[in-house]
Write a protein that holds these residues in place. Structure first.
Motif, mmCIF file in Angstrom:
data_model
loop_
_atom_site.group_PDB
_atom_site.id
_atom_site.type_symbol
_atom_site.label_atom_id
_atom_site.label_comp_id
_atom_site.label_asym_id
_atom_site.label_seq_id
_atom_site.Cartn_x
_atom_site.Cartn_y
_atom_site.Cartn_z
ATOM 1 N N ASP A 105 0.816 -1.209 0.000
ATOM 2 C CA ASP A 105 0.000 0.000 0.000
ATOM 3 C C ASP A 105 0.853 1.263 0.000
ATOM 4 O O ASP A 105 0.525 2.257 -0.666
ATOM 5 N N VAL A 106 1.986 1.225 0.692
ATOM 6 C CA VAL A 106 2.892 2.373 0.717
ATOM 7 C C VAL A 106 3.568 2.541 -0.640
ATOM 8 O O VAL A 106 3.712 3.663 -1.151
ATOM 9 N N LEU A 107 3.979 1.435 -1.245
ATOM 10 C CA LEU A 107 4.590 1.487 -2.581
ATOM 11 C C LEU A 107 3.652 2.127 -3.596
ATOM 12 O O LEU A 107 4.060 2.946 -4.415
ATOM 13 N N GLU A 108 2.379 1.740 -3.550
ATOM 14 C CA GLU A 108 1.410 2.253 -4.510
ATOM 15 C C GLU A 108 1.218 3.756 -4.351
ATOM 16 O O GLU A 108 1.148 4.494 -5.341
ATOM 17 N N VAL A 109 1.154 4.223 -3.113
ATOM 18 C CA VAL A 109 1.006 5.657 -2.859
ATOM 19 C C VAL A 109 2.228 6.418 -3.384
ATOM 20 O O VAL A 109 2.099 7.500 -3.966
ATOM 21 N N LEU A 110 3.413 5.855 -3.190
ATOM 22 C CA LEU A 110 4.632 6.504 -3.676
ATOM 23 C C LEU A 110 4.674 6.533 -5.201
ATOM 24 O O LEU A 110 5.062 7.530 -5.804
ATOM 25 N N ARG A 111 4.287 5.428 -5.840
ATOM 26 C CA ARG A 111 4.274 5.389 -7.312
ATOM 27 C C ARG A 111 3.354 6.466 -7.880
ATOM 28 O O ARG A 111 3.640 7.052 -8.925
ATOM 29 N N GLN A 112 2.249 6.708 -7.210
ATOM 30 C CA GLN A 112 1.272 7.677 -7.686
ATOM 31 C C GLN A 112 1.638 9.110 -7.322
ATOM 32 O O GLN A 112 0.946 10.052 -7.717
ATOM 33 N N GLY A 113 2.716 9.261 -6.555
ATOM 34 C CA GLY A 113 3.143 10.598 -6.187
ATOM 35 C C GLY A 113 2.178 11.305 -5.254
ATOM 36 O O GLY A 113 2.137 12.542 -5.203
ATOM 37 N N ARG A 114 1.404 10.554 -4.484
ATOM 38 C CA ARG A 114 0.384 11.151 -3.611
ATOM 39 C C ARG A 114 0.945 11.546 -2.251
ATOM 40 O O ARG A 114 0.281 12.240 -1.485
ATOM 41 N N LEU A 115 2.157 11.115 -1.937
ATOM 42 C CA LEU A 115 2.737 11.413 -0.637
ATOM 43 C C LEU A 115 4.255 11.482 -0.767
ATOM 44 O O LEU A 115 4.852 10.733 -1.534
ATOM 45 N N GLU A 116 4.866 12.400 -0.026
ATOM 46 C CA GLU A 116 6.309 12.539 -0.064
ATOM 47 C C GLU A 116 6.994 11.282 0.461
ATOM 48 O O GLU A 116 6.485 10.583 1.326
ATOM 49 N N TYR A 117 8.190 11.035 -0.071
ATOM 50 C CA TYR A 117 8.936 9.824 0.251
ATOM 51 C C TYR A 117 9.210 9.695 1.745
ATOM 52 O O TYR A 117 9.013 8.631 2.343
ATOM 53 N N THR A 118 9.646 10.787 2.409
ATOM 54 C CA THR A 118 9.987 10.708 3.827
ATOM 55 C C THR A 118 8.762 10.384 4.683
ATOM 56 O O THR A 118 8.851 9.634 5.656
ATOM 57 N N LYS A 119 7.602 10.914 4.302
ATOM 58 C CA LYS A 119 6.377 10.637 5.044
ATOM 59 C C LYS A 119 5.952 9.185 4.845
ATOM 60 O O LYS A 119 5.573 8.493 5.798
ATOM 61 N N ALA A 120 6.002 8.714 3.602
ATOM 62 C CA ALA A 120 5.592 7.344 3.303
ATOM 63 C C ALA A 120 6.492 6.334 3.999
ATOM 64 O O ALA A 120 6.027 5.327 4.536
ATOM 65 N N ARG A 121 7.790 6.608 4.009
ATOM 66 C CA ARG A 121 8.733 5.688 4.659
ATOM 67 C C ARG A 121 8.477 5.620 6.168
ATOM 68 O O ARG A 121 8.610 4.550 6.778
ATOM 69 N N THR A 122 8.106 6.748 6.758
ATOM 70 C CA THR A 122 7.790 6.768 8.188
ATOM 71 C C THR A 122 6.540 5.937 8.476
ATOM 72 O O THR A 122 6.512 5.138 9.415
ATOM 73 N N ILE A 123 5.506 6.105 7.661
ATOM 74 C CA ILE A 123 4.261 5.364 7.848
ATOM 75 C C ILE A 123 4.485 3.865 7.651
ATOM 76 O O ILE A 123 3.825 3.038 8.286
ATOM 77 N N ALA A 124 5.436 3.512 6.795
ATOM 78 C CA ALA A 124 5.712 2.097 6.522
ATOM 79 C C ALA A 124 6.193 1.340 7.755
ATOM 80 O O ALA A 124 6.139 0.116 7.794
ATOM 81 N N ARG A 125 6.653 2.059 8.771
ATOM 82 C CA ARG A 125 7.118 1.395 9.993
ATOM 83 C C ARG A 125 5.960 0.759 10.762
ATOM 84 O O ARG A 125 6.179 -0.114 11.603
ATOM 85 N N LEU A 126 4.758 1.214 10.482
ATOM 86 C CA LEU A 126 3.585 0.683 11.174
ATOM 87 C C LEU A 126 3.257 -0.699 10.615
ATOM 88 O O LEU A 126 2.933 -0.848 9.432
ATOM 89 N N LYS A 127 3.334 -1.720 11.435
ATOM 90 C CA LYS A 127 3.184 -3.094 10.963
ATOM 91 C C LYS A 127 1.730 -3.518 10.799
ATOM 92 O O LYS A 127 1.425 -4.373 9.971
ATOM 93 N N ASN A 128 0.840 -2.941 11.576
ATOM 94 C CA ASN A 128 -0.569 -3.306 11.484
ATOM 95 C C ASN A 128 -1.158 -2.762 10.176
ATOM 96 O O ASN A 128 -1.170 -1.548 9.938
ATOM 97 N N ASP A 129 -1.642 -3.659 9.307
ATOM 98 C CA ASP A 129 -2.100 -3.257 7.978
ATOM 99 C C ASP A 129 -3.230 -2.235 8.029
ATOM 100 O O ASP A 129 -3.221 -1.240 7.292
ATOM 101 N N GLN A 130 -4.216 -2.498 8.877
ATOM 102 C CA GLN A 130 -5.377 -1.614 8.947
ATOM 103 C C GLN A 130 -4.998 -0.230 9.478
ATOM 104 O O GLN A 130 -5.426 0.793 8.928
ATOM 105 N N ALA A 131 -4.195 -0.197 10.512
ATOM 106 C CA ALA A 131 -3.773 1.085 11.082
ATOM 107 C C ALA A 131 -2.902 1.864 10.104
ATOM 108 O O ALA A 131 -3.009 3.091 9.992
ATOM 109 N N ARG A 132 -2.039 1.144 9.373
ATOM 110 C CA ARG A 132 -1.167 1.804 8.394
ATOM 111 C C ARG A 132 -1.983 2.410 7.265
ATOM 112 O O ARG A 132 -1.736 3.535 6.833
ATOM 113 N N GLN A 133 -2.981 1.677 6.775
ATOM 114 C CA GLN A 133 -3.831 2.183 5.708
ATOM 115 C C GLN A 133 -4.591 3.427 6.167
ATOM 116 O O GLN A 133 -4.725 4.406 5.411
#
Length: 307
Positions: free
Chosen positions: A209-237
Protein backbone atom coordinates in the motif's frame (compact mmCIF):
# COMPACT_ATOMS: atom_id res chain seq x y z
CA UNK A 1 14.47 16.72 -9.84
CA UNK A 2 14.92 19.66 -12.10
CA UNK A 3 16.80 18.44 -15.11
CA UNK A 4 17.05 15.49 -17.42
CA UNK A 5 19.96 13.11 -16.99
CA UNK A 6 22.37 11.72 -19.52
CA UNK A 7 22.12 8.03 -20.24
CA UNK A 8 25.23 5.88 -20.76
CA UNK A 9 26.11 4.79 -24.29
CA UNK A 10 22.80 5.99 -25.66
CA UNK A 11 21.92 8.97 -27.83
CA UNK A 12 18.75 9.49 -25.80
CA UNK A 13 15.12 9.56 -26.89
CA UNK A 14 15.25 13.22 -27.89
CA UNK A 15 17.79 12.37 -30.60
CA UNK A 16 15.14 10.20 -32.27
CA UNK A 17 12.20 12.50 -31.65
CA UNK A 18 13.84 15.69 -32.87
CA UNK A 19 15.56 14.21 -35.92
CA UNK A 20 14.79 15.96 -39.19
CA UNK A 21 16.66 13.49 -41.35
CA UNK A 22 14.69 12.39 -44.41
CA UNK A 23 14.08 8.63 -44.61
CA UNK A 24 16.31 6.62 -46.88
CA UNK A 25 14.13 4.20 -48.86
CA UNK A 26 17.02 1.74 -49.10
CA UNK A 27 17.65 1.62 -45.35
CA UNK A 28 15.79 -0.46 -42.77
CA UNK A 29 16.90 1.86 -39.96
CA UNK A 30 16.01 5.22 -41.42
CA UNK A 31 14.05 7.89 -39.58
CA UNK A 32 10.57 8.67 -40.90
CA UNK A 33 8.41 11.55 -39.68
CA UNK A 34 4.71 11.12 -40.39
CA UNK A 35 1.22 11.91 -39.16
CA UNK A 36 -0.65 8.65 -38.66
CA UNK A 37 -4.07 7.68 -37.38
CA UNK A 38 -4.01 7.31 -33.61
CA UNK A 39 -6.13 4.16 -33.86
CA UNK A 40 -3.21 2.45 -35.61
CA UNK A 41 -0.99 2.82 -32.52
CA UNK A 42 -1.10 0.24 -29.76
CA UNK A 43 0.62 0.20 -26.37
CA UNK A 44 3.40 -2.34 -25.72
CA UNK A 45 2.76 -5.30 -23.45
CA UNK A 46 5.49 -4.15 -21.05
CA UNK A 47 5.54 -0.48 -20.10
CA UNK A 48 8.01 1.16 -17.69
CA UNK A 49 5.57 3.89 -16.64
CA UNK A 50 2.68 2.84 -14.40
CA UNK A 51 1.05 6.06 -13.20
CA UNK A 52 -0.01 9.33 -14.83
CA UNK A 53 -1.00 12.30 -12.69
CA UNK A 54 -4.62 13.05 -13.72
CA UNK A 55 -4.23 16.80 -13.18
CA UNK A 56 -1.05 17.07 -15.26
CA UNK A 57 -2.57 14.86 -17.94
CA UNK A 58 -5.60 17.16 -18.16
CA UNK A 59 -3.29 20.17 -18.48
CA UNK A 60 -1.56 18.48 -21.40
CA UNK A 61 -4.93 17.71 -23.00
CA UNK A 62 -5.83 21.42 -22.89
CA UNK A 63 -2.43 22.36 -24.33
CA UNK A 64 -2.84 19.88 -27.18
CA UNK A 65 -6.31 21.23 -27.96
CA UNK A 66 -4.85 24.71 -28.28
CA UNK A 67 -1.43 24.09 -29.82
CA UNK A 68 -1.38 20.48 -31.00
CA UNK A 69 1.41 17.99 -30.19
CA UNK A 70 4.68 19.92 -30.26
CA UNK A 71 6.97 16.89 -29.96
CA UNK A 72 6.25 13.76 -32.04
CA UNK A 73 5.71 10.33 -30.54
CA UNK A 74 8.28 7.59 -31.11
CA UNK A 75 6.83 4.38 -32.56
CA UNK A 76 8.01 1.25 -34.29
CA UNK A 77 6.28 -0.40 -37.20
CA UNK A 78 4.26 -3.61 -36.87
CA UNK A 79 2.71 -5.89 -39.48
CA UNK A 80 -0.51 -4.89 -41.30
CA UNK A 81 0.14 -1.17 -41.13
CA UNK A 82 0.03 -1.00 -37.34
CA UNK A 83 2.49 0.68 -34.95
CA UNK A 84 3.63 0.15 -31.38
CA UNK A 85 4.32 3.08 -29.08
CA UNK A 86 7.92 3.27 -27.85
CA UNK A 87 8.15 6.68 -26.15
CA UNK A 88 5.64 9.45 -25.56
CA UNK A 89 2.85 7.58 -23.80
CA UNK A 90 1.61 10.66 -21.91
CA UNK A 91 1.26 12.58 -25.19
CA UNK A 92 -0.47 9.57 -26.74
CA UNK A 93 -3.00 9.32 -23.91
CA UNK A 94 -3.61 13.07 -23.92
CA UNK A 95 -4.14 13.00 -27.70
CA UNK A 96 -6.78 10.32 -27.23
CA UNK A 97 -8.53 12.40 -24.56
CA UNK A 98 -8.35 15.42 -26.86
CA UNK A 99 -10.11 13.36 -29.57
CA UNK A 100 -7.29 13.76 -32.10
CA UNK A 101 -7.61 11.56 -35.15
CA UNK A 102 -3.92 11.75 -36.12
CA UNK A 103 -0.67 12.31 -34.24
CA UNK A 104 2.86 13.20 -35.44
CA UNK A 105 5.28 10.30 -35.08
CA UNK A 106 8.87 9.30 -35.69
CA UNK A 107 9.05 5.71 -36.92
CA UNK A 108 12.06 3.56 -36.05
CA UNK A 109 12.83 -0.06 -36.83
CA UNK A 110 13.61 -1.44 -33.37
CA UNK A 111 13.89 -4.84 -31.73
CA UNK A 112 11.87 -5.66 -28.63
CA UNK A 113 14.89 -4.97 -26.40
CA UNK A 114 15.79 -1.72 -28.15
CA UNK A 115 12.21 -0.48 -27.89
CA UNK A 116 11.95 -1.27 -24.19
CA UNK A 117 15.35 0.28 -23.50
CA UNK A 118 14.34 3.53 -25.19
CA UNK A 119 11.09 3.54 -23.22
CA UNK A 120 13.10 3.11 -20.01
CA UNK A 121 15.42 5.94 -20.95
CA UNK A 122 12.57 8.33 -21.61
CA UNK A 123 11.02 7.37 -18.28
CA UNK A 124 14.29 8.01 -16.42
CA UNK A 125 14.61 11.43 -18.05
CA UNK A 126 11.28 12.62 -16.66
CA UNK A 127 11.44 15.59 -14.31
CA UNK A 128 8.63 14.33 -12.03
CA UNK A 129 10.07 10.87 -11.41
CA UNK A 130 9.58 9.63 -7.84
CA UNK A 131 12.10 7.41 -5.96
CA UNK A 132 10.15 4.17 -6.53
CA UNK A 133 9.74 4.68 -10.28
CA UNK A 134 13.36 5.79 -10.51
CA UNK A 135 14.67 2.75 -8.64
CA UNK A 136 12.57 0.29 -10.65
CA UNK A 137 13.54 2.00 -13.92
CA UNK A 138 17.26 1.92 -13.10
CA UNK A 139 17.04 -1.76 -12.15
CA UNK A 140 15.34 -2.56 -15.47
CA UNK A 141 18.02 -0.58 -17.31
CA UNK A 142 20.79 -2.39 -15.41
CA UNK A 143 19.41 -5.80 -16.34
CA UNK A 144 19.18 -4.80 -19.99
CA UNK A 145 22.63 -3.21 -20.21
CA UNK A 146 24.38 -5.96 -18.23
CA UNK A 147 22.31 -8.81 -19.70
CA UNK A 148 21.59 -10.28 -16.29
CA UNK A 149 18.70 -10.69 -13.86
CA UNK A 150 17.79 -8.33 -11.02
CA UNK A 151 18.83 -11.05 -8.56
CA UNK A 152 22.32 -11.01 -10.10
CA UNK A 153 22.46 -7.23 -9.69
CA UNK A 154 21.43 -7.59 -6.02
CA UNK A 155 23.99 -10.37 -5.54
CA UNK A 156 26.82 -8.27 -7.02
CA UNK A 157 25.97 -5.34 -4.74
CA UNK A 158 25.79 -7.64 -1.71
CA UNK A 159 29.16 -9.21 -2.53
CA UNK A 160 30.61 -5.71 -2.96
CA UNK A 161 29.37 -4.67 0.51
CA UNK A 162 30.67 -7.88 2.10
CA UNK A 163 34.08 -7.46 0.46
CA UNK A 164 34.32 -3.84 1.65
CA UNK A 165 33.40 -4.87 5.19
CA UNK A 166 35.98 -7.67 5.29
CA UNK A 167 38.61 -5.67 3.43
CA UNK A 168 39.02 -8.22 0.64
CA UNK A 169 38.99 -7.90 -3.14
CA UNK A 170 36.13 -8.99 -5.37
CA UNK A 171 36.57 -11.68 -7.99
CA UNK A 172 37.19 -10.48 -11.53
CA UNK A 173 33.67 -11.10 -12.86
CA UNK A 174 31.91 -9.50 -9.90
CA UNK A 175 34.33 -6.57 -9.91
CA UNK A 176 33.63 -5.87 -13.59
CA UNK A 177 29.88 -6.08 -13.00
CA UNK A 178 30.08 -3.66 -10.07
CA UNK A 179 32.12 -1.24 -12.20
CA UNK A 180 29.45 -1.38 -14.92
CA UNK A 181 26.72 -0.84 -12.33
CA UNK A 182 28.63 2.15 -10.94
CA UNK A 183 28.92 3.74 -14.39
CA UNK A 184 25.21 3.40 -15.13
CA UNK A 185 24.14 4.64 -11.69
CA UNK A 186 26.41 7.68 -11.93
CA UNK A 187 25.12 8.50 -15.40
CA UNK A 188 21.44 8.14 -14.55
CA UNK A 189 20.74 9.10 -10.94
CA UNK A 190 24.13 10.19 -9.62
CA UNK A 191 24.42 7.54 -6.91
CA UNK A 192 27.24 5.16 -6.00
CA UNK A 193 26.52 1.42 -5.91
CA UNK A 194 26.71 1.44 -2.08
CA UNK A 195 24.30 4.36 -1.79
CA UNK A 196 21.91 2.70 -4.24
CA UNK A 197 22.09 -0.54 -2.24
CA UNK A 198 21.43 1.07 1.14
CA UNK A 199 19.05 3.90 0.27
CA UNK A 200 17.12 2.70 -2.78
CA UNK A 201 16.81 -1.07 -2.81
CA UNK A 202 15.11 -1.12 0.63
CA UNK A 203 12.31 0.95 -0.94
CA UNK A 204 11.21 -2.10 -2.91
CA UNK A 205 10.57 -3.97 0.34
CA UNK A 206 8.06 -1.41 1.60
CA UNK A 207 4.46 -2.60 2.15
CA UNK A 208 2.39 -2.77 -1.04
CA UNK A 209 0.00 0.00 0.00
CA UNK A 210 2.89 2.37 0.72
CA UNK A 211 4.59 1.49 -2.58
CA UNK A 212 1.41 2.25 -4.51
CA UNK A 213 1.01 5.66 -2.86
CA UNK A 214 4.63 6.50 -3.68
CA UNK A 215 4.27 5.39 -7.31
CA UNK A 216 1.27 7.68 -7.69
CA UNK A 217 3.14 10.60 -6.19
CA UNK A 218 0.38 11.15 -3.61
CA UNK A 219 2.74 11.41 -0.64
CA UNK A 220 6.31 12.54 -0.06
CA UNK A 221 8.94 9.82 0.25
CA UNK A 222 9.99 10.71 3.83
CA UNK A 223 6.38 10.64 5.04
CA UNK A 224 5.59 7.34 3.30
CA UNK A 225 8.73 5.69 4.66
CA UNK A 226 7.79 6.77 8.19
CA UNK A 227 4.26 5.36 7.85
CA UNK A 228 5.71 2.10 6.52
CA UNK A 229 7.12 1.40 9.99
CA UNK A 230 3.58 0.68 11.17
CA UNK A 231 3.18 -3.09 10.96
CA UNK A 232 -0.57 -3.31 11.48
CA UNK A 233 -2.10 -3.26 7.98
CA UNK A 234 -5.38 -1.61 8.95
CA UNK A 235 -3.77 1.08 11.08
CA UNK A 236 -1.17 1.80 8.39
CA UNK A 237 -3.83 2.18 5.71
CA UNK A 238 -5.78 4.55 7.95
CA UNK A 239 -2.71 6.69 8.62
CA UNK A 240 -1.85 6.76 4.91
CA UNK A 241 -5.32 8.03 4.04
CA UNK A 242 -5.22 10.67 6.79
CA UNK A 243 -1.74 11.85 5.79
CA UNK A 244 -2.84 12.31 2.19
CA UNK A 245 -6.26 13.83 2.85
CA UNK A 246 -5.05 16.25 5.54
CA UNK A 247 -1.55 16.82 4.16
CA UNK A 248 -0.13 16.01 7.59
CA UNK A 249 3.37 17.34 8.31
CA UNK A 250 6.08 14.76 9.02
CA UNK A 251 6.26 15.64 12.72
CA UNK A 252 2.54 15.02 13.17
CA UNK A 253 2.79 11.71 11.30
CA UNK A 254 5.55 10.61 13.68
CA UNK A 255 3.41 11.55 16.68
CA UNK A 256 0.45 9.55 15.35
CA UNK A 257 2.78 6.66 14.56
CA UNK A 258 3.86 6.49 18.21
CA UNK A 259 0.26 6.46 19.38
CA UNK A 260 -0.85 3.83 16.88
CA UNK A 261 2.19 1.65 17.56
CA UNK A 262 1.43 1.66 21.28
CA UNK A 263 -2.23 0.86 20.60
CA UNK A 264 -1.72 -1.91 18.06
CA UNK A 265 1.20 -3.52 19.88
CA UNK A 266 -1.34 -5.05 22.28
CA UNK A 267 -3.61 -6.15 19.43
CA UNK A 268 -1.90 -8.98 17.55
CA UNK A 269 -2.95 -9.52 13.97
CA UNK A 270 -4.95 -12.56 12.87
CA UNK A 271 -1.78 -13.99 11.33
CA UNK A 272 0.10 -13.58 14.62
CA UNK A 273 -2.75 -15.22 16.53
CA UNK A 274 -2.81 -18.21 14.17
CA UNK A 275 0.93 -18.74 14.62
CA UNK A 276 0.57 -18.51 18.40
CA UNK A 277 -2.37 -20.93 18.47
CA UNK A 278 -0.51 -23.37 16.23
CA UNK A 279 2.35 -23.54 18.72
CA UNK A 280 -0.04 -24.12 21.62
CA UNK A 281 -1.91 -26.80 19.66
CA UNK A 282 1.32 -28.76 19.17
CA UNK A 283 2.01 -28.53 22.89
CA UNK A 284 -1.48 -29.88 23.74
CA UNK A 285 -1.43 -32.93 21.46
CA UNK A 286 -0.28 -35.16 24.30
CA UNK A 287 -3.49 -34.54 26.25
CA UNK A 288 -6.13 -37.07 24.98
CA UNK A 289 -9.11 -34.88 25.98
CA UNK A 290 -7.71 -31.78 24.35
CA UNK A 291 -6.61 -33.76 21.30
CA UNK A 292 -10.16 -35.00 20.63
CA UNK A 293 -11.65 -31.49 20.89
CA UNK A 294 -8.87 -30.06 18.72
CA UNK A 295 -9.61 -32.65 16.01
CA UNK A 296 -13.24 -31.48 15.89
CA UNK A 297 -12.26 -27.82 15.79
CA UNK A 298 -9.69 -28.53 13.09
CA UNK A 299 -12.33 -30.25 10.95
CA UNK A 300 -14.56 -27.18 11.30
CA UNK A 301 -11.68 -24.89 10.36
CA UNK A 302 -10.78 -27.01 7.34
CA UNK A 303 -14.41 -26.99 6.21
CA UNK A 304 -14.55 -23.19 6.59
CA UNK A 305 -11.36 -22.65 4.59
CA UNK A 306 -12.37 -25.04 1.81
CA UNK A 307 -15.77 -23.38 1.39
Amino acid sequence: MTKKRAVPEMRGVSAFLSSSVEPDPGSTDSVATNAIAIKKIRLPAKQPRRFFDPEKLEQLVESIKQHGILEPILVRSLPKGQYELVAGERRYRAAQLADLQEVPVVVRELSDQEAFQLALIENLQREDLNPIEETEGVLDLLTLKLKCSQDEVFDALTQMATAQKKGVELSGNVSRRVEAIAEILESTIGLTPESFRTSRLPLLRLPVDVLEVLRQGRLEYTKARTIARLKNDQARQQLLEEAIAQNLPLMQIKERLKTLTATTSHQPTLSDRLVSVSRKVKQGLDDPKKRKRMEKLLQQLESLVEN
